[in-house]
Design a protein around this motif. Structure first.
Motif, PDB file in Angstrom:
ATOM      1  N   LYS A 120       0.831  -1.221   0.000  1.00 33.28           N
ATOM      2  CA  LYS A 120       0.000   0.000   0.000  1.00 33.28           C
ATOM      3  C   LYS A 120       0.855   1.256   0.000  1.00 33.28           C
ATOM      4  N   GLU A 121       1.906   1.214   0.799  1.00 30.93           N
ATOM      5  CA  GLU A 121       2.770   2.390   0.896  1.00 30.93           C
ATOM      6  C   GLU A 121       3.512   2.631  -0.410  1.00 30.93           C
ATOM      7  N   ARG A 122       3.990   1.554  -1.003  1.00 32.78           N
ATOM      8  CA  ARG A 122       4.799   1.706  -2.213  1.00 32.78           C
ATOM      9  C   ARG A 122       3.964   1.971  -3.457  1.00 32.78           C
ATOM     10  N   PHE A 123       2.802   1.345  -3.512  1.00 30.50           N
ATOM     11  CA  PHE A 123       1.971   1.486  -4.726  1.00 30.50           C
ATOM     12  C   PHE A 123       0.537   1.876  -4.369  1.00 30.50           C
ATOM     13  N   PRO A 124       0.374   3.043  -3.729  1.00 30.09           N
ATOM     14  CA  PRO A 124      -0.999   3.405  -3.315  1.00 30.09           C
ATOM     15  C   PRO A 124      -1.966   3.466  -4.493  1.00 30.09           C
ATOM     16  N   GLU A 125      -1.468   3.826  -5.650  1.00 34.97           N
ATOM     17  CA  GLU A 125      -2.350   3.954  -6.820  1.00 34.97           C
ATOM     18  C   GLU A 125      -2.670   2.596  -7.444  1.00 34.97           C
ATOM     19  N   ARG A 126      -2.021   1.559  -6.959  1.00 32.36           N
ATOM     20  CA  ARG A 126      -2.280   0.202  -7.481  1.00 32.36           C
ATOM     21  C   ARG A 126      -2.971  -0.657  -6.423  1.00 32.36           C
ATOM     22  N   PHE A 127      -3.526   0.006  -5.438  1.00 31.32           N
ATOM     23  CA  PHE A 127      -4.172  -0.710  -4.333  1.00 31.32           C
ATOM     24  C   PHE A 127      -5.634  -0.279  -4.258  1.00 31.32           C
ATOM     25  N   ILE A 128      -6.531  -1.258  -4.286  1.00 33.37           N
ATOM     26  CA  ILE A 128      -7.958  -0.955  -4.186  1.00 33.37           C
ATOM     27  C   ILE A 128      -8.544  -1.743  -3.030  1.00 33.37           C
ATOM     28  N   ASP A 129      -9.243  -1.021  -2.175  1.00 32.91           N
ATOM     29  CA  ASP A 129      -9.927  -1.690  -1.063  1.00 32.91           C
ATOM     30  C   ASP A 129     -11.417  -1.410  -1.230  1.00 32.91           C
ATOM     31  N   VAL A 130     -12.215  -2.433  -1.368  1.00 41.64           N
ATOM     32  CA  VAL A 130     -13.657  -2.205  -1.547  1.00 41.64           C
ATOM     33  C   VAL A 130     -14.423  -2.356  -0.235  1.00 41.64           C
ATOM     34  N   GLY A 131     -13.680  -2.501   0.868  1.00 40.33           N
ATOM     35  CA  GLY A 131     -14.357  -2.723   2.142  1.00 40.33           C
ATOM     36  C   GLY A 131     -14.756  -4.190   2.261  1.00 40.33           C
ATOM     37  N   ILE A 132     -15.469  -4.489   3.331  1.00 41.93           N
ATOM     38  CA  ILE A 132     -15.828  -5.897   3.571  1.00 41.93           C
ATOM     39  C   ILE A 132     -16.939  -6.278   2.592  1.00 41.93           C
ATOM     40  N   ALA A 133     -16.544  -6.555   1.363  1.00 44.72           N
ATOM     41  CA  ALA A 133     -17.507  -6.783   0.277  1.00 44.72           C
ATOM     42  C   ALA A 133     -16.817  -7.644  -0.779  1.00 44.72           C
ATOM     43  N   GLU A 134     -16.669  -8.929  -0.466  1.00 48.65           N
ATOM     44  CA  GLU A 134     -15.863  -9.803  -1.332  1.00 48.65           C
ATOM     45  C   GLU A 134     -16.490  -9.996  -2.708  1.00 48.65           C
ATOM     46  N   GLN A 135     -17.827 -10.013  -2.760  1.00 48.01           N
ATOM     47  CA  GLN A 135     -18.469 -10.177  -4.069  1.00 48.01           C
ATOM     48  C   GLN A 135     -18.073  -9.032  -4.981  1.00 48.01           C
ATOM     49  N   ASN A 136     -18.076  -7.828  -4.418  1.00 43.02           N
ATOM     50  CA  ASN A 136     -17.690  -6.660  -5.197  1.00 43.02           C
ATOM     51  C   ASN A 136     -16.208  -6.721  -5.553  1.00 43.02           C
ATOM     52  N   ALA A 137     -15.383  -7.215  -4.623  1.00 41.60           N
ATOM     53  CA  ALA A 137     -13.940  -7.293  -4.884  1.00 41.60           C
ATOM     54  C   ALA A 137     -13.668  -8.166  -6.106  1.00 41.60           C
ATOM     55  N   VAL A 138     -14.318  -9.326  -6.162  1.00 42.06           N
ATOM     56  CA  VAL A 138     -14.042 -10.264  -7.257  1.00 42.06           C
ATOM     57  C   VAL A 138     -14.615  -9.738  -8.588  1.00 42.06           C
ATOM     58  N   ALA A 139     -15.854  -9.245  -8.568  1.00 41.70           N
ATOM     59  CA  ALA A 139     -16.450  -8.751  -9.815  1.00 41.70           C
ATOM     60  C   ALA A 139     -15.726  -7.498 -10.298  1.00 41.70           C
TER      61      ALA A 139
END
Lengths: 319, 274
Positions: free
Chosen positions: A42-61
């Motif tokens: 996260k520190e090194r590549f903040p622009e390449r890090f996405i957190d969708v929150g506790i929402a795994e269905q959304n993470a995968v889709a």
């Protein structure tokens, strides 16, 4: 004395290296950055890090959407939240359109979920994914192998799953050993009395079992099958033909994982006696990993007993 | 300035193709295909930046048909624009055809395989994020059914869309108020739908989903920088064929010979008026 090294840290170190050389690499989390030790990434590549929150269905889709635009997303969280909570997204939106989404599932196995209990112990992930067409499935032996496996799956197009552990994972193999995707390998060959097929953090137990048997005059060959899909069927059949008896050892349900995969080869190609070591169709409890695995049928004694039993069947005795 | 007459004509032409595909293919979802026809026509003939000669062009706008069961109109439009051969429409639902009952990325011009409901907006979020990450200016359009808004995953995507300020993401709800089991408000009430999207941080607008004058305004979105946009397009299920309009039974009924003839006559009459 068992040594430990974190498969989670190994994954992130490897991914960070990948992102350094290929800017298309993206990490997608579902509030799982802490789980998979991703702070450094996260520190090194903040622009390449996405957190969708506790929402795994959304993470995968969402990863499917990223991949469809040419990025290489790695979705990483607990194994079951990817393979169960987001199972349909994995099947229909990643595997079916053959999108280049990599999935990394933590807490694979009962031992990896040690004190967290069934909600965070995942022993069905491999069976679920094996039933879905087109996903490369890898169960690396330990931290060093995870690092290499992550790079290997990044190098192939299409969906892939890498199973990792709790972060306190036994070192199973020499750190210098390479990782070759899709290949089985003999870890120890005492002889051809029985083949022990194994993977992941069950490997040290399989090796200990073979060692013990050897002292009693039973010569086993320990074979690592880290790539469950595509399965190197020919090499496995060859070993089965040589030994004429097999035992599988894995930290997964005996239904759906390595035990099932080997049973399928045996049933269709080389019918020999087989015993499967793994979780026997029940929910485990929680506790320290080593103790848990001993209690649920994965002890070294269970492995040696299974080997003696298949050997007896091979020799026509009642096992 | 968009040619409204052309859009109206393309819409009737598309409805005829939908009717023929479903009648000949003996299956499909005619009601919902007809309710979103005008939206699809507006997107494909005026709003979206696409190149039929180069379906994989990197700069293209992305379209996700989250209500994948309404695929017939999309096939007809892709064929009309030249993404696929026009003759291929006759293979719809046949063995070996690329044109199956739900979209697949084997068909040039189709980005993702949809049809399992409630997932399209998440995929769109990923596409919009990819645009932001790579500083690309493509826009992402996701067309959803109203019934599928009961899926929880839609609202996971709704949160992510506003959290990541995805003003390159434009959702459209085909608000025909009917789903297979009856009225959306009876099955699982959606109202106040606009307020829901607003509460999730979206710029929500309501339009008449059959009025090209309003629909062409889609080209002007986003109007609020930093916000994803949700267009609630009020539509009529079965639009354009008198006896199908607002009839829940036409969700996925296949017209018999007599019904087909009548429906075709109605549409051809309208076509002849241009």
């Amino acid at each position: 004395m068992i040594k430990y090294a974190s498969t989670r840290a190994a994954f992130i170190d490897s991914l960070t290296e990948l992102a350094g050389s290929n800017p298309k690499t993206v990490l997608v989390c579902a509030d799982s950055a802490k789980v998979i030790w991703a702070d450094g990434f996260k520190e090194r590549f903040p622009e390449r890090f996405i957190d969708v929150g506790i929402a795994e269905q959304n993470a995968v889709a969402c990863a499917a959407g990223l991949a469809s635009c040419g990025l290489i997303p790695f979705v990483a969280t607990y194994a079951g939240f990817i393979t169960m909570r987001a199972c349909e997204q994995v099947r229909t939106f990643v595997a079916y359109p053959n999108l280049n989404v990599k999935m990394v599932g933590a807490n694979g196995g009962i031992g990896a979920g040690e004190r967290e209990g069934v909600t965070h112990q995942f022993f069905e992930d491999l069976g679920i994914l094996r039933a879905i067409p087109g996903i490369t499935i890898v169960v690396p032996a330990d931290a060093s192998q995870v690092g290499k496996a992550v790079k290997a799956v990044a190098n192939i197009p299409g969906p892939a799953y890498v199973r990792i552990g709790s972060g306190r994972d036994p070192v199973a193999l020499d750190a210098d050993l390479p990782f070759e995707l899709g290949k089985t390998r003999v870890l120890k060959a005492f002889g051809d009395d029985v083949a022990i097929f194994t993977n992941g953090h069950a490997i040290p137990r399989a090796l200990a079992g073979a060692e013990e048997l050897s002292k009693a005059g039973i010569k086993a060959t320990v074979v690592e099958v880290h790539t469950l899909k595509p399965l190197e069927t020919e090499a496995i059949a060859e070993i089965l033909a040589k030994t004429g008896a097999a035992v599988t050892v894995e930290d997964h349900s005996i239904i759906g994982g390595l035990g099932s995969a080997i049973a399928e080869v045996i049933a269709e190609q080389v019918p020999v006696p087989l015993a499967r070591i793994g979780l026997r169709d029940r929910f485990p409890e929680s506790g320290p990993a080593e103790q848990l695995m001993d209690a649920y049928g994965l002890s070294v004694g269970d492995i040696t007993a299974a080997c003696r039993q298949v050997l007896a069947r091979k020799e026509g005795r009642h096992g | 300035m968009a040619n409204l007459k052309l859009l109206a004509e393309k819409a009737v032409q598309t409805r005829i193709a939908i009717l023929q595909m479903i009648y000949q293919g003996k299956g499909g979802h005619i009601g919902g295909a007809l309710s979103c026809t005008d939206i699809l026509v507006t997107l494909y003939y005026t709003v979206m930046r696409i190149d039929p000669k180069n379906p994989g062009w990197e700069g293209r706008d992305r379209f996700v048909l989250s209500k994948g069961h309404s695929v017939e109109g999309l096939y007809a439009i892709l064929a009309d624009l030249g993404f696929i051969p026009r003759a291929e429409l006759d293979s719809y639902r046949g063995f070996g055809s690329r044109l199956i009952g739900h979209p697949s990325n084997k068909v040039p011009g189709i980005e993702v395989n949809t049809g399992a409901l409630g997932h399209g907006l998440s995929v769109g979020v990923g596409m919009a994020l990819a645009g932001k990450m790579d500083q690309k200016d493509h826009k992402v359009y996701v067309l959803m059914g109203d019934g599928e808004l009961a899926e929880g995953s839609v609202w996971e995507a709704a949160m992510a869309g506003s959290h990541y300020k995805l003003d390159n993401l434009i959702g459209i709800v085909d608000r025909n108020r009917l789903q297979i089991g009856g009225s959306t408000e009876d099955v699982m009430a959606l109202e106040d739908l606009k307020a829901k999207w607003q509460a999730f941080g979206w710029e929500a607008l309501e339009v008449d989903g059959h009025d090209f004058n309003s629909l062409v305004e889609l080209a002007k979105l986003p109007i609020v920088p930093g916000k994803p946009h949700m267009i609630i397009a009020n539509t009529i299920k079965g639009k354009g064929i008198s006896f199908m309009e607002n009839e829940v039974g036409w969700h996925h009924r296949v017209p018999n010979e007599e019904e087909y003839a009548q429906a075709l006559q109605e549409l051809e009459l309208r076509m002849g008026a241009f």
